[in-house]
Design a protein around this motif. Structure first.
Motif: not given
Length: 268
Positions: A83-99
Motif C-alpha cells: 500500500g506504499e506509493p511507488v510512483a506519482i502522477i501529477d499534471t496540475t503543477g502542485s508537485m514538482n519533486y519527490i519528497d
C-alpha cells in the motif's frame, strides 16, 4: 585436441597459416551460447506478480505536443503490495519533486523524475516528445517484445566485447610466446606464436564458460596459469629448425589433398 595433443600444437606452429583469429571467434561464439540462454531465462523470470500488479495500476497516459494528459484525479498514486506509493502522477503543477522515500518515479505535466539514489534523481524533459500513448496493455506488450529480443542482442554484444578482449589478450600472450620462442631457439614468427597462443587459450576459455554457466567463480590467475602451461607446451613442441621435415604432426589439412583423398577412397 588442444587439451592434450602435443602433435597438434606442433602442426599449428609449424604448418598452419594466419593467426587463428577466425577460430577464436568461432570458439567464443559457441561458448557464449550458454551465457545468452541463461540471460534469457533470467529475463523471462524478471517480471514477478508484484511487478505486474504495479503495471496494471498505470492509467492511460497521453503525451501530446510535449504535455502529459491523464484522465484521473490528481495526484494519482501507484502503490505496491504493502500500500506504499511507488510512483506519482501529477499534471496540475502542485508537485514538482519527490519528497517521499518510497516513491521512485514522478510524472508531471512536462517532466519524468526517476530516483537513482537516496537523494539523487534524474529528470527527463518531455517537451520534445510529440505524441505517445501508454497503458498496461501497451507496456506489457513492449516488455514481451523486449524479453524476446534482448537475448540475441545481449548475445551479440557479449560476443563482440569478448572477442575484442580476447584478441587483445592473445596479442599480449603472443608477445610472451615470441620471447619464449627466441629463448628456446624455436625460430617461430609472431603469427606462429599467435596461432599457438589461441590454441593454448582454448582450455581456459572453455573452462571459463563452463564454470560460469554452473555458477562457479574461479580466480583469474588460474586461467592465466592454464594458458601459460599450454603456451609453454606448444612452444616446446615446435623446437627444431624451421626447415626440418615435420614427420610426427597431425596434418589436419591433409585430407583435403587430392592424392590423400584418392588413397582413402581406394582403401574404402
Amino acid at each position: 585436441m588442444a587439451f592434450f595433443s602435443k602433435k597438434l600444437y606442433r602442426d599449428i606452429g609449424r604448418n598452419w597459416q594466419g593467426g587463428n583469429l577466425s577460430y577464436l571467434f568461432l570458439l567464443l561464439a559457441i561458448c557464449c551460447i550458454p551465457a545468452a540462454l541463461l540471460q534469457r531465462e533470467n529475463i523471462l523470470q524478471s517480471l514477478k506478480p508484484k511487478d505486474l500488479q504495479i503495471i496494471n495500476q498505470i492509467p492511460d497516459i497521453y503525451i501530446k505536443s510535449g504535455r502529459v494528459v491523464v484522465d484521473e484525479k490528481m495526484p494519482y498514486y501507484i502503490r505496491n503490495a504493502q500500500g506504499e506509493p511507488v510512483a506519482i502522477i501529477d499534471t496540475t503543477g502542485s508537485m514538482n519533486y519527490i519528497d517521499d522515500d518510497t516513491v521512485n518515479v514522478m510524472l508531471t505535466e512536462t517532466k519524468l523524475i526517476v530516483r537513482r539514489g537516496e537523494k539523487a534523481f534524474n529528470t527527463f524533459d518531455l517537451r520534445g516528445v510529440y505524441t505517445l500513448h501508454l497503458n498496461p496493455d501497451i507496456i506489457q506488450n513492449g516488455l514481451g517484445y523486449l524479453r524476446e529480443t534482448v537475448s540475441p542482442l545481449t548475445y551479440a554484444i557479449f560476443l563482440l566485447l569478448s572477442y575484442i578482449l580476447a584478441v587483445l589478450v592473445m596479442l599480449l600472450v603472443s608477445v610472451v610466446g615470441l620471447i619464449l620462442s627466441n629463448l628456446m631457439n624455436s625460430a617461430l614468427s609472431f603469427k606462429d606464436t599467435m596461432r599457438i597462443a589461441v590454441t593454448a587459450a582454448t582450455p581456459a576459455i572453455i573452462t571459463i564458460f563452463i564454470t560460469s554457466a554452473l555458477g562457479y567463480r574461479i580466480p583469474g590467475y588460474v586461467y592465466i596459469a592454464i594458458t601459460a602451461v599450454y603456451l609453454f607446451r606448444g612452444i616446446t613442441s615446435c623446437n627444431g629448425h624451421p626447415d626440418e621435415p615435420v614427420l610426427d604432426c597431425n596434418d589436419l589439412k591433409a585430407v583435403l589433398r587430392p592424392e590423400i583423398q584418392k588413397a582413402l577412397d581406394k582403401a574404402a
